[in-house]
Design a protein around this motif. Sequence first.
Motif, PDB file in Angstrom:
ATOM      1  N   LEU A  74       0.838  -1.208   0.000  1.00 50.19           N
ATOM      2  CA  LEU A  74       0.000   0.000   0.000  1.00 50.19           C
ATOM      3  C   LEU A  74       0.870   1.253   0.000  1.00 50.19           C
ATOM      4  CD1 LEU A  74      -2.879  -0.951   2.472  1.00 50.19           C
ATOM      5  CD2 LEU A  74      -3.168  -0.232   0.100  1.00 50.19           C
ATOM      6  N   THR A  75       1.933   1.225   0.811  1.00 50.10           N
ATOM      7  CA  THR A  75       2.846   2.382   0.867  1.00 50.10           C
ATOM      8  C   THR A  75       3.525   2.595  -0.481  1.00 50.10           C
ATOM      9  OG1 THR A  75       3.253   1.818   3.180  1.00 50.10           O
ATOM     10  CG2 THR A  75       4.787   3.372   2.167  1.00 50.10           C
ATOM     11  N   ALA A  76       4.026   1.492  -1.069  1.00 49.94           N
ATOM     12  CA  ALA A  76       4.755   1.611  -2.337  1.00 49.94           C
ATOM     13  C   ALA A  76       3.827   1.985  -3.501  1.00 49.94           C
ATOM     14  CB  ALA A  76       5.472   0.298  -2.649  1.00 49.94           C
ATOM     15  N   GLY A  77       2.539   1.584  -3.419  1.00 54.79           N
ATOM     16  CA  GLY A  77       1.623   1.843  -4.536  1.00 54.79           C
ATOM     17  C   GLY A  77       0.740   3.058  -4.338  1.00 54.79           C
ATOM     18  N   LYS A  78       1.054   3.872  -3.295  1.00 55.69           N
ATOM     19  CA  LYS A  78       0.174   4.982  -2.937  1.00 55.69           C
ATOM     20  C   LYS A  78       0.035   6.027  -4.046  1.00 55.69           C
ATOM     21  CE  LYS A  78       1.183   7.117   0.949  1.00 55.69           C
ATOM     22  NZ  LYS A  78       1.245   7.390   2.371  1.00 55.69           N
ATOM     23  N   VAL A  79       1.139   6.351  -4.700  1.00 56.42           N
ATOM     24  CA  VAL A  79       1.113   7.424  -5.709  1.00 56.42           C
ATOM     25  C   VAL A  79       0.176   7.067  -6.865  1.00 56.42           C
ATOM     26  CG1 VAL A  79       2.517   8.745  -7.354  1.00 56.42           C
ATOM     27  CG2 VAL A  79       3.423   8.191  -5.099  1.00 56.42           C
ATOM     28  N   ARG A  80       0.190   5.778  -7.261  1.00 58.66           N
ATOM     29  CA  ARG A  80      -0.672   5.358  -8.378  1.00 58.66           C
ATOM     30  C   ARG A  80      -2.027   4.858  -7.881  1.00 58.66           C
ATOM     31  NH1 ARG A  80       2.091   0.957 -10.570  1.00 58.66           N
ATOM     32  NH2 ARG A  80       0.637   0.826 -12.300  1.00 58.66           N
ATOM     33  N   ASN A  81      -2.230   4.936  -6.566  1.00 57.38           N
ATOM     34  CA  ASN A  81      -3.510   4.540  -5.981  1.00 57.38           C
ATOM     35  C   ASN A  81      -3.865   3.080  -6.284  1.00 57.38           C
ATOM     36  OD1 ASN A  81      -5.564   5.150  -4.346  1.00 57.38           O
ATOM     37  ND2 ASN A  81      -6.701   6.437  -5.785  1.00 57.38           N
ATOM     38  N   VAL A  82      -2.909   2.180  -6.061  1.00 59.88           N
ATOM     39  CA  VAL A  82      -3.129   0.742  -6.284  1.00 59.88           C
ATOM     40  C   VAL A  82      -3.960   0.187  -5.116  1.00 59.88           C
ATOM     41  CG1 VAL A  82      -2.006  -1.508  -6.587  1.00 59.88           C
ATOM     42  CG2 VAL A  82      -0.932   0.543  -7.517  1.00 59.88           C
ATOM     43  N   ARG A  83      -5.021  -0.558  -5.445  1.00 62.46           N
ATOM     44  CA  ARG A  83      -5.887  -1.135  -4.396  1.00 62.46           C
ATOM     45  C   ARG A  83      -5.334  -2.496  -3.974  1.00 62.46           C
ATOM     46  NH1 ARG A  83     -11.181  -0.912  -8.047  1.00 62.46           N
ATOM     47  NH2 ARG A  83      -9.609  -1.815  -9.434  1.00 62.46           N
TER      48      ARG A  83
END
Length: 444
Positions: A74-83
């Motif tokens: 979640l932290t690593a995918g936050k910028v692209r808003n990965v669910r």
Amino acid sequence: MTLPVALSGSDVIGQAKTGTGKTLGFGLPLLERVTVPADVEAGRARPEQLTDAPQALVVVPTRELCQQVTNDLLTAGKVRNVRVLSIYGGRAYEPQVEALKKGVDVVVGTPGRLLDLAGQKKLRLSAVKTLVLDEADEMLDLGFLPDVEKIIEALPAKRQTMLFSATMPGQVISLARRYMSQPTHIRATAPDDEGQTVANITQHIFRAHSLDKPELVTRILQADGRGLAMIFCRTKRTAADIADQLTRRGFAAGAVHGDLGQGAREQALRAFRNGKVDVLVCTDVAARGIDVEGVTHVINYQSPEDEKTYLHRIGRTGRAGASGTAVTLVDWDDIPRWQLINKALGLPFNDPEETYSTSEHLYELLGIPQGTTGVLPRAERTRAGLDAEEIEDLGETGGRGRGRGSRAGAAQQQPPREERPKRAPRRRRRTRGGVSVEGAGAEG
């Protein structure tokens, strides 16, 4: 080392010591391959490539590791808003099913609950492009391999598979041969770091009497410079007992073991991460992948089963370049077992020194102030303790309390005794040979 290979879409087998960053080794390539609305807006993908079904699946052996991997992704995918969604047992089904209906990009889960939801057609696996098996050797030890194979067989044949494991037993290698295509095997070790244990962990092995162990532990916990500490036990009962004893002696301690409900397990780990509790007593369920900053001491209250367990236990300290101290207390009965571990890892502790809570060498080696007793002085009891951490209502499954929440919750739902309607007393009918004999005696 894994990033260039994994980003190219090739299958990868990654092998590295604990605490070297395996999660992002597979996490970043996995997040890169997921298509999200942000990619369409930036012109990197076409709208028809978007889907609400999971595009990546990470299978992990324990619930605690499942949560941790989810948080990292979640932290690593936050910028692209990965669910990212975590799916594991001990929690209510409904919120997990609801989240799947709304749509997720990455699912992190334990084998049992994943199979369960896939079998109920709640979890669609047809769009998965990337599969990761994390801590594959532990899944083997816990008997999850048949479940993992069923999950793999439900996935599309054309996909990227990454397998990460600290050790590579034969069955894990045969699993890789069966389900991976031309994988690149990457082993990450530092050239000057020959042994299997992490070089920056100072190891102490003591021969200790089981009746003196609680006293020994309380003194070790008062060593100079001790931050957070983890104590490992072989059995659930011992873990619960030691946590209680330490709490009575003034230490802020919590426990994580299989007899606790999921809510209580998560409460203890959260309190440990937040610093409300500085001693976590656990069984080997927490020895895999749990990464808490500031763990300076690991104490093996009971000798581990084998060298793999030993490596994973002491690997909770000395992570990401920090230094740590690992103390192992070996019972007289466990000396042969310890000697096998010692030999397998090439350690110089074949005959551990006999040690008691009053032994001078204990104080010297671990930097324990002279005059330390088995009770923490009141002035040093600065932590808030386990009760300061809220316990979540997870709608636990598996008979831990009726329906949602805990037993306490179930008790609250019942009206007080005075308010309950009074029941009519039961009348008993006497029968003989199936014929009622009410009043037969009076007639005779």
